[in-house]
Scaffold this active site. Structure first.
Site, PDB file in Angstrom:
ATOM      1  CB  CYS A 221      -0.957  -0.011   1.186  1.00  0.00           C
ATOM      2  SG  CYS A 221      -2.158  -1.342   1.055  1.00  0.00           S
TER       3      CYS A 221
ATOM      4  CG  HIS B  50      -3.108   3.461   1.794  1.00  0.00           C
ATOM      5  ND1 HIS B  50      -3.622   3.057   0.575  1.00  0.00           N
ATOM      6  CD2 HIS B  50      -3.197   2.376   2.625  1.00  0.00           C
ATOM      7  CE1 HIS B  50      -3.990   1.788   0.673  1.00  0.00           C
ATOM      8  NE2 HIS B  50      -3.752   1.353   1.891  1.00  0.00           N
TER       9      HIS B  50
ATOM     10  CG  ASN C  74      -6.657  -0.795   0.921  1.00  0.00           C
ATOM     11  OD1 ASN C  74      -6.009  -0.276   0.007  1.00  0.00           O
ATOM     12  ND2 ASN C  74      -6.097  -1.302   1.996  1.00  0.00           N
TER      13      ASN C  74
HETATM   14  O1  UT7 Z   1      -3.807  -1.165   3.471  1.00  0.00           O
HETATM   15  C1  UT7 Z   1      -2.930  -2.008   4.158  1.00  0.00           C
HETATM   16  C2  UT7 Z   1      -3.109  -1.956   5.579  1.00  0.00           C
HETATM   17  N1  UT7 Z   1      -4.365  -2.579   5.978  1.00  0.00           N
HETATM   18  C3  UT7 Z   1      -4.979  -2.072   7.007  1.00  0.00           C
HETATM   19  O2  UT7 Z   1      -4.542  -1.074   7.510  1.00  0.00           O
HETATM   20  C4  UT7 Z   1      -6.179  -2.795   7.588  1.00  0.00           C
HETATM   21  C5  UT7 Z   1      -6.082  -2.732   9.087  1.00  0.00           C
HETATM   22  N2  UT7 Z   1      -7.116  -3.435   9.818  1.00  0.00           N
HETATM   23  C6  UT7 Z   1      -8.406  -3.020   9.850  1.00  0.00           C
HETATM   24  O3  UT7 Z   1      -8.788  -2.107   9.134  1.00  0.00           O
HETATM   25  C7  UT7 Z   1      -9.327  -3.654  10.836  1.00  0.00           C
HETATM   26  O4  UT7 Z   1      -8.570  -4.426  11.738  1.00  0.00           O
HETATM   27  C8  UT7 Z   1     -10.430  -4.554  10.196  1.00  0.00           C
HETATM   28  C9  UT7 Z   1     -11.420  -3.690   9.450  1.00  0.00           C
HETATM   29  C10 UT7 Z   1      -9.817  -5.579   9.277  1.00  0.00           C
HETATM   30  C11 UT7 Z   1     -11.187  -5.293  11.299  1.00  0.00           C
HETATM   31  O5  UT7 Z   1     -11.755  -4.364  12.216  1.00  0.00           O
HETATM   32  P1  UT7 Z   1     -11.526  -4.539  13.785  1.00  0.00           P
HETATM   33  O6  UT7 Z   1     -12.306  -3.496  14.446  1.00  0.00           O
HETATM   34  O7  UT7 Z   1     -10.049  -4.590  14.024  1.00  0.00           O
HETATM   35  O8  UT7 Z   1     -12.227  -5.931  14.047  1.00  0.00           O
HETATM   36  P2  UT7 Z   1     -11.681  -7.192  14.821  1.00  0.00           P
HETATM   37  O9  UT7 Z   1     -10.957  -8.078  13.867  1.00  0.00           O
HETATM   38  O10 UT7 Z   1     -10.993  -6.796  16.091  1.00  0.00           O
HETATM   39  O11 UT7 Z   1     -13.073  -7.832  15.220  1.00  0.00           O
HETATM   40  C12 UT7 Z   1     -14.006  -7.164  16.080  1.00  0.00           C
HETATM   41  C13 UT7 Z   1     -15.312  -7.926  16.031  1.00  0.00           C
HETATM   42  C14 UT7 Z   1     -15.150  -9.417  16.268  1.00  0.00           C
HETATM   43  O12 UT7 Z   1     -16.300  -9.889  16.920  1.00  0.00           O
HETATM   44  P3  UT7 Z   1     -16.332 -10.127  18.502  1.00  0.00           P
HETATM   45  O13 UT7 Z   1     -15.240 -11.110  18.790  1.00  0.00           O
HETATM   46  O14 UT7 Z   1     -16.065  -8.776  19.126  1.00  0.00           O
HETATM   47  O15 UT7 Z   1     -17.711 -10.655  18.756  1.00  0.00           O
HETATM   48  C15 UT7 Z   1     -15.096 -10.000  14.887  1.00  0.00           C
HETATM   49  O16 UT7 Z   1     -15.466 -11.345  14.838  1.00  0.00           O
HETATM   50  O17 UT7 Z   1     -15.894  -7.807  14.730  1.00  0.00           O
HETATM   51  C16 UT7 Z   1     -16.062  -9.107  14.158  1.00  0.00           C
HETATM   52  N3  UT7 Z   1     -15.780  -8.984  12.730  1.00  0.00           N
HETATM   53  C17 UT7 Z   1     -16.733  -8.764  11.828  1.00  0.00           C
HETATM   54  N4  UT7 Z   1     -18.071  -8.630  11.933  1.00  0.00           N
HETATM   55  C18 UT7 Z   1     -18.762  -8.403  10.816  1.00  0.00           C
HETATM   56  C19 UT7 Z   1     -14.584  -9.035  12.114  1.00  0.00           C
HETATM   57  N5  UT7 Z   1     -14.736  -8.860  10.798  1.00  0.00           N
HETATM   58  C20 UT7 Z   1     -16.064  -8.682  10.596  1.00  0.00           C
HETATM   59  C21 UT7 Z   1     -16.845  -8.459   9.451  1.00  0.00           C
HETATM   60  N6  UT7 Z   1     -18.169  -8.314   9.604  1.00  0.00           N
HETATM   61  N7  UT7 Z   1     -16.298  -8.344   8.222  1.00  0.00           N
END
Ligand code: UT7
Length: 334
Positions: free
Chosen positions: A115, A255, A285
């Site tokens: 990225c 980005h 993205n």
């Molecule tokens: O461009 C290159 C660099 N890339 C990035 O910078 C991406 C960086 N990461 C992110 O943007 C975020 O970490 C994500 C968008 C990928 C995920 O968001 P998050 O707030 O970090 O979610 P998480 O993985 O900590 O999950 C939080 C909750 C979990 O549920 P519980 O355990 O709290 O019940 C997950 O199971 O959200 C749940 N979850 C989802 N729910 C619905 C994770 N992904 C999803 C989803 N839809 N797609």
């Protein structure tokens, strides 16, 4: 005044086909509300044509930049393509783009920095011009992220989309243009965001395909933490190093990985959101393409002398920031 490079024109290409959150909800267990709230994405574009990929989008974006700037393809001496989804492992996508554009005898190569790729490529192009070696450089960011997406994995498929953006760099001696830059890499977290198979360590086998190791693999929360830390950190370090006040910056061109990462960077810079280029809601993205697409969509707002800070974070981890003093071309150039 010292010879610098400036962005003389911009172009972008987004495929027509839209993949909305509603459509994603039919593929994986997620919701429109979750995706918009946690990522800031409403829809993304997908290149559906089976016979077209990263080079096609790159060439289309480049054609628009050349046309907009009234620049002949025969003027282009260097083509740099930043991509994480090259047309083939080799040769470079830039070679293929040169053929598509009918550009002969240019110096063509790809940059692999995920990225942050466009920012890395922009800086290389600028240094080639500053060194007096070249006068006309085409820098492109293009990614067909849908080609490495597992549409059964909600951790990744909600975030990414396809697209391309391009800029043409030329020399100037009016002091404006691509200025100070800070580019760094921290290899310690590379396995938190990568495409495991298809390279020399894990060449393609039936197993790598079955195990979906050719798709993007991401530890989202770990990457998120590092992204915020380093997007903010590299802006802070760049400004401090060159004794530039936050209030001197007119626009932030970040980005587009996650709206929450962008907001954190804008908050640090004390920048109002109307001064922050944002299109993640429309395109998701697009990896190497996100910054040049933003530049293309926002360039009509920039006035001669406006100060922009471009910043990125990506797999590697790669990250960086670059100051650009917008040169509308009204001043005398060399
Ligand atoms: O461009 C290159 C660099 N890339 C990035 O910078 C991406 C960086 N990461 C992110 O943007 C975020 O970490 C994500 C968008 C990928 C995920 O968001 P998050 O707030 O970090 O979610 P998480 O993985 O900590 O999950 C939080 C909750 C979990 O549920 P519980 O355990 O709290 O019940 C997950 O199971 O959200 C749940 N979850 C989802 N729910 C619905 C994770 N992904 C999803 C989803 N839809 N797609």
């Amino acid at each position: 005044m010292k010879r610098k490079a400036y962005i003389t024109s911009t172009g972008s290409y987004l495929p027509e086909s839209i993949l909305s959150n509603e459509m994603i909800c039919e593929m994986v267990d997620t919701s429109d509300e979750w995706i918009q709230e946690r990522c800031g994405v409403k829809e993304r574009r997908i290149l559906k044509d089976k016979d077209k990929a990263t080079a096609y989008m790159a060439a289309e974006a480049a054609k628009k930049a050349l046309q907009k700037g009234g620049i002949s393809k025969d003027d282009i001496e260097v083509i740099i393509v930043a991509t994480a989804t090259p047309e083939h492992p080799f040769p470079s996508t830039a070679s293929i783009v040169s053929e598509m554009l009918g550009i002969k005898r240019a110096f063509c190569f790809d940059v692999s920095a995920a990225c942050s790729g466009f920012l890395y490529a922009l800086n290389i192009g600028a240094r080639l011009i500053e060194s007096n070696a070249y006068k006309s450089v085409l820098v492109i960011g293009s990614d067909k992220m849908s080609s490495i997406m597992d549409y059964t994995n909600r951790n990744t498929c909600v975030l990414f989309g396809d697209g391309a953006g391009a800029v043409v760099l030329k020399p100037t001696n009016n002091g404006f243009g691509i200025g100070e830059s800070l580019l760094e890499t921290d290899g310690s977290g590379y396995q938190n965001l990568y495409q495991k198979a298809g390279g020399s360590l894990f060449p393609a086998t039936a197993d790598t395909v079955l195990n979906k190791e050719h798709s993007i693999s991401m530890n989202g929360p770990a990457v998120f933490k590092m992204a915020v830390e380093n997007m903010v950190g590299c802006c802070k370090n760049l400004l401090e190093k060159h004794q530039i006040q936050k209030s001197e910056i007119d626009y932030l061109i970040p980005h587009q990985a996650n709206k929450r990462i962008i907001t954190a960077t804008a908050d640090y810079l004390e920048m109002k959101m109307e001064k922050v280029a944002l299109n993640i809601h429309k395109y998701g993205n697009t990896t190497c393409a996100s910054i040049p697409i933003c530049l293309d969509e926002w360039s009509s707002k920039f006035k001669n002398g406006d100060k922009l800070i471009l910043c990125a974070f990506g797999a590697g981890y790669t990250y960086g920031s670059t100051l650009v003093t917008w040169n509308s071309g009204l001043e005398e150039n060399v």
